[in-house]
Design a protein around this motif. Sequence first.
Motif, PDB file in Angstrom:
ATOM      1  N   SER A 202      -4.798  13.604  53.678  1.00  0.00           N
ATOM      2  CA  SER A 202      -4.881  12.157  53.462  1.00  0.00           C
ATOM      3  C   SER A 202      -3.719  11.487  54.192  1.00  0.00           C
ATOM      4  CB  SER A 202      -4.820  11.827  51.972  1.00  0.00           C
ATOM      5  OG  SER A 202      -4.632  10.441  51.771  1.00  0.00           O
ATOM      6  N   PRO A 203      -3.965  10.372  54.876  1.00  0.00           N
ATOM      7  CA  PRO A 203      -2.895   9.712  55.623  1.00  0.00           C
ATOM      8  C   PRO A 203      -2.057   8.744  54.784  1.00  0.00           C
ATOM      9  CG  PRO A 203      -4.956   8.579  56.031  1.00  0.00           C
ATOM     10  CD  PRO A 203      -5.279   9.730  55.119  1.00  0.00           C
ATOM     11  N   LEU A 204      -2.269   8.715  53.461  1.00  0.00           N
ATOM     12  CA  LEU A 204      -1.637   7.699  52.623  1.00  0.00           C
ATOM     13  C   LEU A 204      -0.114   7.700  52.764  1.00  0.00           C
ATOM     14  CD1 LEU A 204      -1.848   5.481  50.517  1.00  0.00           C
ATOM     15  CD2 LEU A 204      -1.817   7.270  48.729  1.00  0.00           C
ATOM     16  N   ALA A 205       0.515   8.866  52.709  1.00  0.00           N
ATOM     17  CA  ALA A 205       1.981   8.935  52.792  1.00  0.00           C
ATOM     18  C   ALA A 205       2.479   8.410  54.129  1.00  0.00           C
ATOM     19  CB  ALA A 205       2.446  10.376  52.574  1.00  0.00           C
ATOM     20  N   LEU A 206       1.782   8.758  55.203  1.00  0.00           N
ATOM     21  CA  LEU A 206       2.175   8.272  56.531  1.00  0.00           C
ATOM     22  C   LEU A 206       1.941   6.774  56.673  1.00  0.00           C
ATOM     23  CD1 LEU A 206       0.820  11.184  58.764  1.00  0.00           C
ATOM     24  CD2 LEU A 206       3.216  10.616  58.312  1.00  0.00           C
ATOM     25  N   GLN A 207       0.921   6.283  56.032  1.00  0.00           N
ATOM     26  CA  GLN A 207       0.657   4.843  56.066  1.00  0.00           C
ATOM     27  C   GLN A 207       1.758   4.075  55.349  1.00  0.00           C
ATOM     28  OE1 GLN A 207      -3.253   4.952  54.337  1.00  0.00           O
ATOM     29  NE2 GLN A 207      -4.292   4.835  56.325  1.00  0.00           N
ATOM     30  N   ILE A 208       2.264   4.646  54.263  1.00  0.00           N
ATOM     31  CA  ILE A 208       3.367   4.002  53.545  1.00  0.00           C
ATOM     32  C   ILE A 208       4.625   3.988  54.414  1.00  0.00           C
ATOM     33  CG2 ILE A 208       4.902   4.197  51.544  1.00  0.00           C
ATOM     34  CD1 ILE A 208       2.526   5.366  50.001  1.00  0.00           C
ATOM     35  N   ILE A 209       4.918   5.112  55.069  1.00  0.00           N
ATOM     36  CA  ILE A 209       6.077   5.191  55.961  1.00  0.00           C
ATOM     37  C   ILE A 209       5.949   4.195  57.104  1.00  0.00           C
ATOM     38  CG2 ILE A 209       7.242   6.666  57.657  1.00  0.00           C
ATOM     39  CD1 ILE A 209       8.017   7.273  54.811  1.00  0.00           C
ATOM     40  N   SER A 210       4.726   3.996  57.591  1.00  0.00           N
ATOM     41  CA  SER A 210       4.498   3.105  58.727  1.00  0.00           C
ATOM     42  C   SER A 210       4.825   1.652  58.413  1.00  0.00           C
ATOM     43  CB  SER A 210       3.036   3.210  59.193  1.00  0.00           C
ATOM     44  OG  SER A 210       2.761   4.503  59.690  1.00  0.00           O
ATOM     45  N   VAL A 211       4.874   1.298  57.139  1.00  0.00           N
ATOM     46  CA  VAL A 211       5.205  -0.077  56.765  1.00  0.00           C
ATOM     47  C   VAL A 211       6.652  -0.390  57.113  1.00  0.00           C
ATOM     48  CG1 VAL A 211       5.427  -1.685  54.823  1.00  0.00           C
ATOM     49  CG2 VAL A 211       3.455  -0.165  54.970  1.00  0.00           C
ATOM     50  N   ILE A 212       7.549   0.602  56.997  1.00  0.00           N
ATOM     51  CA  ILE A 212       8.955   0.385  57.350  1.00  0.00           C
ATOM     52  C   ILE A 212       9.311   0.977  58.709  1.00  0.00           C
ATOM     53  CG2 ILE A 212       9.689   0.236  54.949  1.00  0.00           C
ATOM     54  CD1 ILE A 212      10.755   3.107  55.213  1.00  0.00           C
ATOM     55  N   SER A 213       8.507   1.905  59.188  1.00  0.00           N
ATOM     56  CA  SER A 213       8.733   2.510  60.503  1.00  0.00           C
ATOM     57  C   SER A 213       7.399   2.565  61.250  1.00  0.00           C
ATOM     58  CB  SER A 213       9.315   3.926  60.344  1.00  0.00           C
ATOM     59  OG  SER A 213       9.553   4.514  61.601  1.00  0.00           O
ATOM     60  N   PRO A 214       6.960   1.428  61.822  1.00  0.00           N
ATOM     61  CA  PRO A 214       5.623   1.354  62.423  1.00  0.00           C
ATOM     62  C   PRO A 214       5.441   2.231  63.653  1.00  0.00           C
ATOM     63  CG  PRO A 214       6.879  -0.638  62.896  1.00  0.00           C
ATOM     64  CD  PRO A 214       7.670   0.145  61.896  1.00  0.00           C
ATOM     65  N   ASP A 215       6.520   2.777  64.189  1.00  0.00           N
ATOM     66  CA  ASP A 215       6.374   3.692  65.318  1.00  0.00           C
ATOM     67  C   ASP A 215       5.589   4.933  64.914  1.00  0.00           C
ATOM     68  OD1 ASP A 215       6.971   4.490  68.050  1.00  0.00           O
ATOM     69  OD2 ASP A 215       8.243   6.026  67.137  1.00  0.00           O
ATOM     70  N   THR A 216       5.578   5.259  63.633  1.00  0.00           N
ATOM     71  CA  THR A 216       4.775   6.388  63.145  1.00  0.00           C
ATOM     72  C   THR A 216       3.292   6.142  63.415  1.00  0.00           C
ATOM     73  OG1 THR A 216       6.392   6.808  61.389  1.00  0.00           O
ATOM     74  CG2 THR A 216       4.200   7.770  61.117  1.00  0.00           C
ATOM     75  N   ALA A 217       2.813   4.948  63.084  1.00  0.00           N
ATOM     76  CA  ALA A 217       1.410   4.602  63.331  1.00  0.00           C
ATOM     77  C   ALA A 217       1.133   4.459  64.824  1.00  0.00           C
ATOM     78  CB  ALA A 217       1.057   3.303  62.605  1.00  0.00           C
ATOM     79  N   LEU A 218       2.090   3.907  65.569  1.00  0.00           N
ATOM     80  CA  LEU A 218       1.882   3.719  67.003  1.00  0.00           C
ATOM     81  C   LEU A 218       1.786   5.057  67.721  1.00  0.00           C
ATOM     82  CD1 LEU A 218       1.644   1.357  69.033  1.00  0.00           C
ATOM     83  CD2 LEU A 218       4.084   1.679  69.524  1.00  0.00           C
ATOM     84  N   ALA A 219       2.593   6.013  67.316  1.00  0.00           N
ATOM     85  CA  ALA A 219       2.531   7.350  67.909  1.00  0.00           C
ATOM     86  C   ALA A 219       1.185   8.002  67.632  1.00  0.00           C
ATOM     87  CB  ALA A 219       3.667   8.209  67.358  1.00  0.00           C
ATOM     88  N   GLN A 220       0.705   7.814  66.419  1.00  0.00           N
ATOM     89  CA  GLN A 220      -0.596   8.384  66.074  1.00  0.00           C
ATOM     90  C   GLN A 220      -1.716   7.719  66.868  1.00  0.00           C
ATOM     91  OE1 GLN A 220      -1.171  11.005  64.545  1.00  0.00           O
ATOM     92  NE2 GLN A 220      -3.374  10.930  64.134  1.00  0.00           N
ATOM     93  N   TYR A 221      -1.577   6.435  67.126  1.00  0.00           N
ATOM     94  CA  TYR A 221      -2.605   5.710  67.875  1.00  0.00           C
ATOM     95  C   TYR A 221      -2.664   6.170  69.329  1.00  0.00           C
ATOM     96  CZ  TYR A 221      -4.951   1.874  70.303  1.00  0.00           C
ATOM     97  OH  TYR A 221      -5.793   1.141  71.111  1.00  0.00           O
TER      98      TYR A 221
END
Length: 264
Positions: A202-221
Amino acid sequence: MGKGKPFLEVLSSAIHEDFRFPFLELFAFFYVLGTFALSNFTSIMSAQVTTNEAIAYSVTTSIIAGSLFVFIILVLKNVAYGLGNELENGIIQTYFSYPLKRRGILTAKLVSAIGVSLLLFFGIQISALYILAPDIVLPQLGTILLTYVASLSYSLLIAGIMLLLTLKLRRGGISLIAGIILFFAIGIISGIAASFSQAMDSPLALQIISVISPDTALAQYYIGVWDFWTPAFSEVLLYIGASYVIVASLFVVGYIYFSRRLNL
């Protein structure tokens, strides 16, 4: 005094204090060292990066990695030690005698502490991109700018937290140490979140981290680090927007506290 003269005098004094010799020269050297010496294009070539946008993202993050730590140390030095020492020693009271509102004084201090640091950071970074990867700068300018915006979000979040700590404690040492701990903590927290998400599929934990560190989501994209989460571009923009709302909120609280609650 003219309308803008008091502000310019406070700003000039702040810049002189924050970047007096040898701090400007020293940090400029570390910026260059972190940008050129620590960039790693070999891993980009060996990774499965196929699209032009992904290549632009990977190249940009490669040259950001080394100098981002230098940037946050410079900002923390200016905010924690600069503003903190002035509060602790009562120097800030001198500025209160100027025909300038408190928010104007804090703006001048932050322009020096963060704004000038950003100019130095971007100046060296953009120059490095033109030297190391000139073919991607103009064609993929949007991707490059988005990468910088996402990568700087957490550093600015730390700066906002340090501002509040410095104003509250009126000293810089503790704030500086806390800022360094927070900078390194995101890597540990992201690793834990990734392991938890992978275990739970589940990506929930990473989605929470992405709120304060959006580079996590950008890297995944762009490069798809994990196979259980494929965020849409609109979702990435949402994380970036949310992170900067948090950053802006911290600075607004800092302005309110400095203007109305700080008693000296």
